[in-house]
Design an enzyme around this catalytic site. Sequence first.
Site, short mmCIF file in Angstrom:
data_model
loop_
_atom_site.label_atom_id
_atom_site.label_comp_id
_atom_site.label_asym_id
_atom_site.label_seq_id
_atom_site.Cartn_x
_atom_site.Cartn_y
_atom_site.Cartn_z
N SER A 144 0.85 -1.20 0.00
CA SER A 144 0.00 0.00 0.00
C SER A 144 0.88 1.24 0.00
O SER A 144 2.08 1.17 0.30
CB SER A 144 -0.87 -0.02 1.27
OG SER A 144 -1.53 1.21 1.48
N TYR A 157 -3.85 -0.74 10.06
CA TYR A 157 -3.66 -0.96 8.62
C TYR A 157 -2.25 -0.53 8.20
O TYR A 157 -1.57 -1.24 7.46
CB TYR A 157 -4.72 -0.19 7.83
CG TYR A 157 -4.71 -0.46 6.35
CD1 TYR A 157 -5.35 -1.58 5.83
CD2 TYR A 157 -4.06 0.40 5.46
CE1 TYR A 157 -5.35 -1.84 4.46
CE2 TYR A 157 -4.05 0.14 4.10
CZ TYR A 157 -4.70 -0.98 3.60
OH TYR A 157 -4.69 -1.24 2.24
#
Length: 252
Positions: A144, A157
């Site tokens: 990410s 996350y």
Amino acid sequence: MTSLFSLAGQTALVTGASRGLGQAIAVALAAAGANVICTSSTQEGSRDTVAKITAAGGNASGLAADLSNEAAVEQLAQQALALGPIGILVNCGGTIFRAPAHEFPMQEWHKVMAVNVDAAFLLSQRLGTEMIKRQQGKIINIASMLSYSGGITVPAYTASKHAIAGVTKALANEWAQHNIQVNAIAPGYFKTDNTAALQADTARNAAITARIPAARWGEPEDLAGAAVFLASGASNYVNGHILAVDGGWLAR
């Protein structure tokens, strides 16, 4: 040159294949010739993806597992291996929870880490063991932009995506000698369910778009080429790499 990117004769396991990025990757691998095992959290979850692939003339099947449950992930690995050798593993299944760090529930922290990191490592370990025996394999993790930065109100996350980048490099270091390539794709800002809150926030959406040199959010299909490249023979000397597919976000 086309044969360099062919996945004919390969079987791929793609987690999180019910929609969004996982579905786009599964469809792309199938279009390149792979037999794709599509997984999601429910038995019916991957039905649409399997239907898309078969309607286009590809081969696909579905399996289900709750990636937050270690026993279920173990069972998924065994079910997949029972179908035959898995030459490509794409760890795309993921989850996110948003809350200020000082209020972040620990149960949500553990769930995010279990799904995003533990499941990816366990599947890599189980399928990777068989890849070592065959001296061939491809593992693609989904990182990410938050593998590089901290984000806002998504501490679990962010931690998980930093971790998945590290796991990618660690496995590459150990398994490159066995002709196994372990890499990751770091998507930029894509239009998926996970980013629905950001898309709906007019100010944040505008600020994000303004920073992307491509001047648009990514569509799931924008990951197709990167996924096929990392799954194919074209990437046989690429290992431990985090490939950003971000419209230029990191360059800005």
